[in-house]
Design a protein around this motif. Structure first.
Motif, PDB file in Angstrom:
ATOM      1  N   HIS A 121      22.478  15.740  19.673  1.00 51.28           N
ATOM      2  CA  HIS A 121      22.913  17.142  19.732  1.00 51.28           C
ATOM      3  C   HIS A 121      22.184  17.898  20.841  1.00 51.28           C
ATOM      4  N   PRO A 122      22.849  18.834  21.513  1.00 51.16           N
ATOM      5  CA  PRO A 122      22.228  19.576  22.623  1.00 51.16           C
ATOM      6  C   PRO A 122      20.997  20.392  22.250  1.00 51.16           C
ATOM      7  N   VAL A 123      20.761  20.638  20.967  1.00 49.93           N
ATOM      8  CA  VAL A 123      19.545  21.375  20.605  1.00 49.93           C
ATOM      9  C   VAL A 123      18.296  20.547  20.911  1.00 49.93           C
ATOM     10  N   LEU A 124      18.462  19.254  21.136  1.00 51.89           N
ATOM     11  CA  LEU A 124      17.344  18.382  21.452  1.00 51.89           C
ATOM     12  C   LEU A 124      17.299  18.112  22.951  1.00 51.89           C
ATOM     13  N   LYS A 125      16.106  17.913  23.477  1.00 51.63           N
ATOM     14  CA  LYS A 125      15.975  17.483  24.861  1.00 51.63           C
ATOM     15  C   LYS A 125      16.500  16.052  24.992  1.00 51.63           C
ATOM     16  N   THR A 126      16.910  15.695  26.191  1.00 47.79           N
ATOM     17  CA  THR A 126      17.535  14.389  26.406  1.00 47.79           C
ATOM     18  C   THR A 126      16.656  13.247  25.928  1.00 47.79           C
ATOM     19  N   GLU A 127      15.362  13.281  26.303  1.00 47.06           N
ATOM     20  CA  GLU A 127      14.490  12.177  25.920  1.00 47.06           C
ATOM     21  C   GLU A 127      14.306  12.095  24.405  1.00 47.06           C
ATOM     22  N   ALA A 128      14.381  13.255  23.729  1.00 46.77           N
ATOM     23  CA  ALA A 128      14.264  13.260  22.274  1.00 46.77           C
ATOM     24  C   ALA A 128      15.524  12.688  21.628  1.00 46.77           C
ATOM     25  N   ARG A 129      16.686  13.000  22.202  1.00 46.30           N
ATOM     26  CA  ARG A 129      17.944  12.461  21.670  1.00 46.30           C
ATOM     27  C   ARG A 129      17.929  10.932  21.717  1.00 46.30           C
ATOM     28  N   VAL A 130      17.520  10.416  22.858  1.00 44.77           N
ATOM     29  CA  VAL A 130      17.535   8.969  23.030  1.00 44.77           C
ATOM     30  C   VAL A 130      16.525   8.298  22.100  1.00 44.77           C
ATOM     31  N   ALA A 131      15.315   8.836  22.057  1.00 41.40           N
ATOM     32  CA  ALA A 131      14.285   8.236  21.214  1.00 41.40           C
ATOM     33  C   ALA A 131      14.682   8.263  19.742  1.00 41.40           C
ATOM     34  N   LEU A 132      15.219   9.389  19.287  1.00 41.90           N
ATOM     35  CA  LEU A 132      15.587   9.512  17.882  1.00 41.90           C
ATOM     36  C   LEU A 132      16.725   8.555  17.527  1.00 41.90           C
ATOM     37  N   THR A 133      17.699   8.448  18.395  1.00 47.98           N
ATOM     38  CA  THR A 133      18.836   7.581  18.098  1.00 47.98           C
ATOM     39  C   THR A 133      18.424   6.111  18.102  1.00 47.98           C
ATOM     40  N   LEU A 134      17.561   5.731  19.031  1.00 51.27           N
ATOM     41  CA  LEU A 134      17.062   4.363  19.027  1.00 51.27           C
ATOM     42  C   LEU A 134      16.289   4.073  17.743  1.00 51.27           C
ATOM     43  N   ARG A 135      15.564   5.050  17.282  1.00 46.51           N
ATOM     44  CA  ARG A 135      14.805   4.888  16.046  1.00 46.51           C
ATOM     45  C   ARG A 135      15.738   4.755  14.846  1.00 46.51           C
ATOM     46  N   LEU A 136      16.738   5.641  14.772  1.00 53.42           N
ATOM     47  CA  LEU A 136      17.604   5.691  13.595  1.00 53.42           C
ATOM     48  C   LEU A 136      18.676   4.617  13.619  1.00 53.42           C
ATOM     49  N   LEU A 137      19.297   4.388  14.766  1.00 55.16           N
ATOM     50  CA  LEU A 137      20.397   3.429  14.826  1.00 55.16           C
ATOM     51  C   LEU A 137      19.957   2.036  15.236  1.00 55.16           C
ATOM     52  N   GLY A 138      18.917   1.963  16.065  1.00 54.35           N
ATOM     53  CA  GLY A 138      18.470   0.657  16.518  1.00 54.35           C
ATOM     54  C   GLY A 138      17.421   0.033  15.623  1.00 54.35           C
ATOM     55  N   GLY A 139      16.818   0.846  14.734  1.00 53.11           N
ATOM     56  CA  GLY A 139      15.763   0.332  13.880  1.00 53.11           C
ATOM     57  C   GLY A 139      14.529  -0.053  14.666  1.00 53.11           C
ATOM     58  N   LEU A 140      14.342   0.550  15.857  1.00 55.57           N
ATOM     59  CA  LEU A 140      13.228   0.179  16.719  1.00 55.57           C
ATOM     60  C   LEU A 140      11.965   0.931  16.326  1.00 55.57           C
TER      61      LEU A 140
END
Length: 418
Positions: A121-140
């Motif tokens: 979501h745009p409320v997050l900075k780009t690097e935060a979006r990527v890190a969070l999604t990798l954590r939640l969807l990638g299980g990394l």
């Protein structure tokens, strides 16, 4: 059947890698809070670590984790309702919550897609979006994400915590956007999908060279995105890129799991069906716009390899030229390193070595194991064997992947004639 604590922990880790994204996505739909959903999933993980050594691994570990997480969710809302009984607005009453939690996640097939757009979501900075999604969807883990971004682990951990807090505070809806908002958020989503794919294609850590399930999840998300945005060339470029790279999966490892480099692979093992799909997606991308974005360019590079029946048939001059265009569209030291490899194949190691030497001063690549790997290869080809061995040993010390480390140490020994 009981298992040892070590065996149970290994199994839990494997199950988590496979099931965590689906678990968190389904829980987010139920509780409408990404942070809470991850906490509930982690609670289920802890329960597995505590119970499986004595009770044994259940026949369906993913379903077991989901059941435990649902119970934790019900307990959470029951406690919340009791604590706030005097308030008129409780958010979700217990009966409604119970009904929502009883819905099987497979009944809503696009929970993963909703989760990735929520995390981007745009409320997050780009690097935060990527890190969070990798954590939640990638299980990394945060360490694996940090290596993907070449930043400190503490930085990634802070980004994830702040991102989840922001999503909760802003009450970001759990949904796939539509219209102009979809286009605005697509670029970040594509970046995340490809990073998930890359973690599956070349694992940054652990004992396995590949994590096929992550690749499969990323390709599925890419195909869904292509259906959502049928006029976006970069979406089809990403789909093409992933399918062309995934086509090599069976040829990338030995029966024992050892990595096989691209030029040494048995191309008869490449998946011709995936290659066909990838080339078709690339053709679709190129037909949508004369402007070539980074994913379309990378897919065109992968297509050069896919079309070559043998390593000597590879059009390295075209690959080097495509990397040159990619460096203009999306400049980065990593792209320049890849371009140097292509230059070495097209024009010889002497032409490429100065390009790689320039990159040694880049702080971004200071801990990037592929830089000394490439430099070691070029040094070996020009006969500077002692320097080459040192580079391979340095690369081995930097990688966190056990399989890759073994290959690099073997190359160091071979360079020294041992």
């Amino acid at each position: 059947m009981t298992v040892t604590v070590t065996e149970a922990h290994r199994t839990v880790d494997a199950v988590w890698r496979i099931e965590s994204a689906k678990l968190i996505a389904a829980l987010t739909r139920m509780v409408r809070d990404v942070g809470l959903a991850e906490e509930l999933a982690q609670d289920a993980l802890v329960a597995a670590l505590e119970q499986w050594p004595s009770s044994g691994v259940p026949p369906n570990p993913g379903a077991w984790l989901m059941t435990i997480a649902k119970r934790r969710a019900i307990d959470h809302f029951r406690h919340l309702k009791m604590a706030e009984r005097k308030h008129e607005e409780i958010g979700l009453d217990l009966e409604t919550t119970q009904q929502a939690i009883e819905v099987e996640p497979d009944e809503v097939p696009d929970d993963l897609l909703r989760l990735i757009f929520t995390a981007c979501h745009p409320v997050l900075k780009t690097e935060a979006r990527v890190a969070l999604t990798l954590r939640l969807l990638g299980g990394l883990t945060t360490d694996e994400i940090a290596r993907a971004f070449l930043v400190p682990e503490s930085t990634v951990a802070q980004r994830i915590v702040r991102a989840k807090r922001t999503l909760a505070q802003k009450k970001v809806p759990f949904e796939v956007p539509a219209g102009p908002e979809l286009a605005e958020r697509l670029g970040s989503v594509l970046e995340v999908v490809y990073l998930i794919f890359n973690e599956g294609y070349s694992a940054t850590a652990g004992d396995d060279w590949m994590r096929p399930q992550l690749c499969a999840d990323a390709m599925r998300l890419g195909r869904i995105l292509a259906g959502l945005a049928p006029r976006e060339p970069e979406v089809f470029g990403l789909v093409a890129l992933m399918e062309l790279q995934a086509s090599r999966a069976r040829a990338r490892v030995t029966p024992d799991g050892e990595p096989i480099l691209l030029l040494d692979q048995n191309r008869a093992k490449w998946d011709r069906l995936l290659i066909g799909h990838g080339l078709a997606a690339l053709e679709r991308a190129e037909s949508l716009s004369p402007v070539r974005g980074p994913y379309v360019l990378q897919a065109a590079i992968a297509a050069c390899h896919a079309r070559a029946g043998a390593p000597e048939d590879t059009d390295w001059e075209r690959i080097a030229a495509l990397y040159g265009k990619l460096a203009e569209v999306a400049p980065s030291p990593v792209v320049e390193l890849n371009r140097a490899v292509a230059v070495s194949m097209a024009s010889g190691p002497e032409a490429a070595l100065p390009l790689v030497d320039e990159l040694t001063a880049s702080p971004v690549l200071a801990r990037y194991h592929l830089l000394p790997t490439v430099r070691g290869d070029l040094l070996a080809k020009v006969g500077r064997l002692a320097e080459a061995r040192a580079e391979f040993e340095r690369a081995a010390s930097l990688t966190r992947n056990a399989r890759e480390r073994d290959v690099l140490l073997a190359r160091a020994k071979a360079t020294a004639g041992e």
